[in-house]
Design a protein around this motif. Structure first.
Motif, PDB file in Angstrom:
ATOM      1  N   ASN A  88       0.804  -1.215   0.000  1.00 46.83           N
ATOM      2  CA  ASN A  88       0.000   0.000   0.000  1.00 46.83           C
ATOM      3  C   ASN A  88       0.844   1.275   0.000  1.00 46.83           C
ATOM      4  OD1 ASN A  88      -2.527   1.701   0.748  1.00 46.83           O
ATOM      5  ND2 ASN A  88      -1.146   2.067   2.471  1.00 46.83           N
ATOM      6  N   ALA A  89       2.117   1.186   0.335  1.00 53.42           N
ATOM      7  CA  ALA A  89       2.953   2.387   0.440  1.00 53.42           C
ATOM      8  C   ALA A  89       2.927   3.175  -0.864  1.00 53.42           C
ATOM      9  CB  ALA A  89       4.394   1.998   0.778  1.00 53.42           C
ATOM     10  N   GLY A  90       2.731   4.473  -0.734  1.00 51.54           N
ATOM     11  CA  GLY A  90       2.661   5.301  -1.934  1.00 51.54           C
ATOM     12  C   GLY A  90       2.819   6.771  -1.611  1.00 51.54           C
ATOM     13  N   ILE A  91       3.257   7.512  -2.607  1.00 49.86           N
ATOM     14  CA  ILE A  91       3.378   8.964  -2.504  1.00 49.86           C
ATOM     15  C   ILE A  91       2.851   9.576  -3.795  1.00 49.86           C
ATOM     16  CG2 ILE A  91       5.376   8.886  -0.966  1.00 49.86           C
ATOM     17  CD1 ILE A  91       7.126   9.550  -3.430  1.00 49.86           C
ATOM     18  N   ILE A  92       2.581  10.862  -3.745  1.00 50.49           N
ATOM     19  CA  ILE A  92       2.220  11.587  -4.963  1.00 50.49           C
ATOM     20  C   ILE A  92       3.180  12.756  -5.146  1.00 50.49           C
ATOM     21  CG2 ILE A  92      -0.217  10.957  -5.086  1.00 50.49           C
ATOM     22  CD1 ILE A  92      -0.879  13.622  -3.719  1.00 50.49           C
ATOM     23  N   ARG A  93       3.514  12.997  -6.389  1.00 52.98           N
ATOM     24  CA  ARG A  93       4.308  14.168  -6.794  1.00 52.98           C
ATOM     25  C   ARG A  93       3.655  14.697  -8.062  1.00 52.98           C
ATOM     26  NH1 ARG A  93       5.805  13.262  -2.442  1.00 52.98           N
ATOM     27  NH2 ARG A  93       7.927  12.978  -1.627  1.00 52.98           N
ATOM     28  N   ASP A  94       2.427  15.220  -7.905  1.00 57.34           N
ATOM     29  CA  ASP A  94       1.612  15.598  -9.045  1.00 57.34           C
ATOM     30  C   ASP A  94       2.145  16.846  -9.748  1.00 57.34           C
ATOM     31  OD1 ASP A  94       0.038  13.520  -8.194  1.00 57.34           O
ATOM     32  OD2 ASP A  94      -1.673  14.750  -7.591  1.00 57.34           O
ATOM     33  N   ASN A  95       2.067  16.808 -11.063  1.00 56.72           N
ATOM     34  CA  ASN A  95       2.385  17.971 -11.883  1.00 56.72           C
ATOM     35  C   ASN A  95       2.052  17.646 -13.334  1.00 56.72           C
ATOM     36  OD1 ASN A  95       3.261  20.658 -12.028  1.00 56.72           O
ATOM     37  ND2 ASN A  95       5.057  20.186 -10.745  1.00 56.72           N
ATOM     38  N   LEU A  96       1.769  18.677 -14.111  1.00 56.43           N
ATOM     39  CA  LEU A  96       1.595  18.473 -15.536  1.00 56.43           C
ATOM     40  C   LEU A  96       2.932  18.050 -16.141  1.00 56.43           C
ATOM     41  CD1 LEU A  96      -0.687  21.523 -16.396  1.00 56.43           C
ATOM     42  CD2 LEU A  96      -1.370  19.131 -16.123  1.00 56.43           C
ATOM     43  N   ILE A  97       2.885  17.323 -17.222  1.00 55.05           N
ATOM     44  CA  ILE A  97       4.083  16.691 -17.755  1.00 55.05           C
ATOM     45  C   ILE A  97       5.202  17.692 -18.061  1.00 55.05           C
ATOM     46  CG2 ILE A  97       3.261  16.724 -20.155  1.00 55.05           C
ATOM     47  CD1 ILE A  97       5.300  13.904 -18.422  1.00 55.05           C
ATOM     48  N   PHE A  98       4.851  18.890 -18.543  1.00 61.42           N
ATOM     49  CA  PHE A  98       5.918  19.834 -18.906  1.00 61.42           C
ATOM     50  C   PHE A  98       6.578  20.445 -17.667  1.00 61.42           C
ATOM     51  CE2 PHE A  98       2.305  22.666 -18.495  1.00 61.42           C
ATOM     52  CZ  PHE A  98       2.831  23.867 -18.055  1.00 61.42           C
ATOM     53  N   ARG A  99       5.925  20.279 -16.491  1.00 62.31           N
ATOM     54  CA  ARG A  99       6.515  20.772 -15.243  1.00 62.31           C
ATOM     55  C   ARG A  99       7.104  19.644 -14.397  1.00 62.31           C
ATOM     56  NH1 ARG A  99       1.263  24.239 -13.745  1.00 62.31           N
ATOM     57  NH2 ARG A  99       1.676  26.143 -14.928  1.00 62.31           N
ATOM     58  N   MET A 100       6.818  18.409 -14.746  1.00 60.36           N
ATOM     59  CA  MET A 100       7.249  17.283 -13.928  1.00 60.36           C
ATOM     60  C   MET A 100       8.756  17.095 -14.030  1.00 60.36           C
ATOM     61  SD  MET A 100       5.673  13.425 -13.868  1.00 60.36           S
ATOM     62  CE  MET A 100       4.094  14.049 -13.270  1.00 60.36           C
ATOM     63  N   ASN A 151       3.138  10.314 -13.646  1.00 63.13           N
ATOM     64  CA  ASN A 151       3.976   9.389 -12.874  1.00 63.13           C
ATOM     65  C   ASN A 151       3.137   8.409 -12.061  1.00 63.13           C
ATOM     66  OD1 ASN A 151       3.034  11.440 -11.194  1.00 63.13           O
ATOM     67  ND2 ASN A 151       5.064  12.043 -10.443  1.00 63.13           N
ATOM     68  N   TYR A 152       2.180   8.930 -11.321  1.00 64.68           N
ATOM     69  CA  TYR A 152       1.318   8.102 -10.462  1.00 64.68           C
ATOM     70  C   TYR A 152       0.474   7.142 -11.293  1.00 64.68           C
ATOM     71  CZ  TYR A 152      -2.040   7.208  -6.643  1.00 64.68           C
ATOM     72  OH  TYR A 152      -2.837   6.630  -5.674  1.00 64.68           O
ATOM     73  N   SER A 153      -0.095   7.637 -12.395  1.00 60.01           N
ATOM     74  CA  SER A 153      -0.915   6.785 -13.263  1.00 60.01           C
ATOM     75  C   SER A 153      -0.087   5.650 -13.850  1.00 60.01           C
ATOM     76  CB  SER A 153      -1.538   7.615 -14.390  1.00 60.01           C
ATOM     77  OG  SER A 153      -2.431   8.580 -13.887  1.00 60.01           O
ATOM     78  N   ALA A 154       1.122   5.961 -14.296  1.00 54.24           N
ATOM     79  CA  ALA A 154       1.993   4.938 -14.867  1.00 54.24           C
ATOM     80  C   ALA A 154       2.372   3.894 -13.819  1.00 54.24           C
ATOM     81  CB  ALA A 154       3.243   5.581 -15.454  1.00 54.24           C
ATOM     82  N   ALA A 155       2.667   4.360 -12.610  1.00 53.87           N
ATOM     83  CA  ALA A 155       3.030   3.427 -11.540  1.00 53.87           C
ATOM     84  C   ALA A 155       1.862   2.516 -11.189  1.00 53.87           C
ATOM     85  CB  ALA A 155       3.490   4.209 -10.309  1.00 53.87           C
ATOM     86  N   LYS A 156       0.673   3.074 -11.087  1.00 56.86           N
ATOM     87  CA  LYS A 156      -0.495   2.276 -10.704  1.00 56.86           C
ATOM     88  C   LYS A 156      -0.901   1.310 -11.815  1.00 56.86           C
ATOM     89  CE  LYS A 156      -1.189   3.785  -6.531  1.00 56.86           C
ATOM     90  NZ  LYS A 156      -0.828   2.895  -5.406  1.00 56.86           N
ATOM     91  N   ALA A 157      -0.724   1.714 -13.074  1.00 61.05           N
ATOM     92  CA  ALA A 157      -0.967   0.786 -14.178  1.00 61.05           C
ATOM     93  C   ALA A 157       0.087  -0.320 -14.167  1.00 61.05           C
ATOM     94  CB  ALA A 157      -0.934   1.533 -15.513  1.00 61.05           C
ATOM     95  N   GLY A 158       1.329   0.035 -13.870  1.00 63.84           N
ATOM     96  CA  GLY A 158       2.386  -0.955 -13.778  1.00 63.84           C
ATOM     97  C   GLY A 158       2.108  -1.987 -12.714  1.00 63.84           C
ATOM     98  N   LEU A 159       1.535  -1.582 -11.607  1.00 66.22           N
ATOM     99  CA  LEU A 159       1.217  -2.523 -10.530  1.00 66.22           C
ATOM    100  C   LEU A 159       0.181  -3.552 -10.975  1.00 66.22           C
ATOM    101  CD1 LEU A 159       1.245  -0.214  -7.399  1.00 66.22           C
ATOM    102  CD2 LEU A 159       2.669  -2.224  -7.779  1.00 66.22           C
ATOM    103  N   GLN A 160      -0.679  -3.171 -11.908  1.00 66.34           N
ATOM    104  CA  GLN A 160      -1.663  -4.141 -12.401  1.00 66.34           C
ATOM    105  C   GLN A 160      -0.968  -5.249 -13.195  1.00 66.34           C
ATOM    106  OE1 GLN A 160      -5.116  -2.365 -14.229  1.00 66.34           O
ATOM    107  NE2 GLN A 160      -5.347  -0.840 -12.608  1.00 66.34           N
ATOM    108  N   GLY A 161      -0.026  -4.888 -14.057  1.00 63.51           N
ATOM    109  CA  GLY A 161       0.728  -5.894 -14.796  1.00 63.51           C
ATOM    110  C   GLY A 161       1.584  -6.746 -13.874  1.00 63.51           C
ATOM    111  N   PHE A 162       2.184  -6.116 -12.871  1.00 64.89           N
ATOM    112  CA  PHE A 162       2.971  -6.824 -11.868  1.00 64.89           C
ATOM    113  C   PHE A 162       2.106  -7.862 -11.154  1.00 64.89           C
ATOM    114  CE2 PHE A 162       4.755  -6.645  -7.398  1.00 64.89           C
ATOM    115  CZ  PHE A 162       5.941  -7.316  -7.664  1.00 64.89           C
ATOM    116  N   THR A 163       0.903  -7.459 -10.786  1.00 63.88           N
ATOM    117  CA  THR A 163      -0.025  -8.346 -10.082  1.00 63.88           C
ATOM    118  C   THR A 163      -0.355  -9.588 -10.914  1.00 63.88           C
ATOM    119  OG1 THR A 163      -1.020  -6.496  -8.865  1.00 63.88           O
ATOM    120  CG2 THR A 163      -2.342  -8.498  -9.090  1.00 63.88           C
ATOM    121  N   LYS A 164      -0.689  -9.363 -12.176  1.00 63.71           N
ATOM    122  CA  LYS A 164      -1.084 -10.487 -13.027  1.00 63.71           C
ATOM    123  C   LYS A 164       0.070 -11.463 -13.235  1.00 63.71           C
ATOM    124  CE  LYS A 164      -4.705  -7.845 -15.344  1.00 63.71           C
ATOM    125  NZ  LYS A 164      -5.847  -8.720 -15.019  1.00 63.71           N
ATOM    126  N   THR A 165       1.287 -10.943 -13.335  1.00 64.85           N
ATOM    127  CA  THR A 165       2.447 -11.814 -13.492  1.00 64.85           C
ATOM    128  C   THR A 165       2.718 -12.607 -12.220  1.00 64.85           C
ATOM    129  OG1 THR A 165       3.392 -10.301 -15.111  1.00 64.85           O
ATOM    130  CG2 THR A 165       4.890 -11.874 -14.099  1.00 64.85           C
TER     131      THR A 165
END
Length: 251
Positions: A88-100, A151-165
């Protein structure tokens, strides 16, 4: 049967993690309350012990391999082999892509993805030896995309693939792996998002509730209840699934 079995919950000093740790204790697990801040972890662990459960607070940076190995070894020694893991550990570092910044990207990936990998690698050794295990990874409705959260969306989508594997690789050892993807949950993290957006938390909650079919925002206990089922003996034929707990339908 959960008696004498040990569950590990990361990011458990507050919010969804704390609610999950308390719920798994009520389900009969000894619980390792893991968080970066051991003092905050111990507060939650103490509340579990005061309620009659067995728990220990453990300070671990889940992105640090040495800390993870040492922490899991301590948990196994003090509570018994960890056969349930809730990443469950997680952080957010939200920003639009051109500012990230690169730091914004790397820090989110390190906690969510690297952290889940390291914790799972350490705990699965105990699960496979015990021929029983439950892994639950916290994804998010943001895995489908969300403005300001590349960043957060990519990480959370990655966790779905990790889970299935994990489900494919570990199933033959009696280990299941599933992901829970919360919608809008009322936590310190969503409060921080409201502050970043410059709106009051009350207005933020009201707006989110209007967009949710059930007419309210989620609470940490809503997520903990779903995790509880996925960690149960009865959920042994549920594996490799992503369950959206969002108050309405999401693909």
């Amino acid at each position: 049967m959960t008696q004498n079995r040990t569950a590990v919950v990361t990011g458990a000093a507050r919010g969804i993690g704390a609610a999950t740790a308390r719920r798994l204790s009520r389900d009969g697990y000894a619980v390792a309350v893991v968080d970066l801040d051991e003092a905050a972890s111990e507060v939650v662990a103490a509340s579990i012990r005061e309620a009659g459960g067995s728990a220990v607070g453990v300070g671990v940076d889940v992105s640090d391999a040495e800390q993870v190995e040492a922490g899991v070894a301590r948990i196994a020694d003090e509570l018994g082999p960890p056969v349930v893991l809730v990443n469950n550990a997680g952080i957010i570092r939200d920003n639009l892509i051109f500012r990230m910044t690169e730091s914004d990207w790397d820090s989110v990936m390190n906690v969510h993805l690297r952290g889940a990998f390291l914790m799972t690698r350490a705990c699965q050794a105990h699960m496979t030896a015990e021929k029983f295990g439950r892994i639950v990874n916290l994804s998010s409705s943001s895995a489908q995309g969300n403005r300001g959260q590349a960043n957060y969306s990519a990480a959370k989508a990655g966790l779905q693939g990790f889970t299935k594997t994990l489900a494919i690789e570990l199933g033959k050892f009696g280990v299941t792996a599933n992901a829970v993807a919360p919608g809008f949950i009322q936590t310190d993290m969503t409060a921080a998002t409201a502050e970043r957006m410059g709106v009051s938390f009350e207005d933020f909650l009201a707006g989110a509730a209007k967009q949710t079919p059930v007419g309210r925002v989620g609470q940490p206990e809503d997520i903990a209840a779903t995790i509880s089922f996925l960690c149960s003996q009865e959920a042994g034929f549920v594996s490799g699934q992503v369950i959206y707990v969002a108050g309405g339908p999401l693909d």
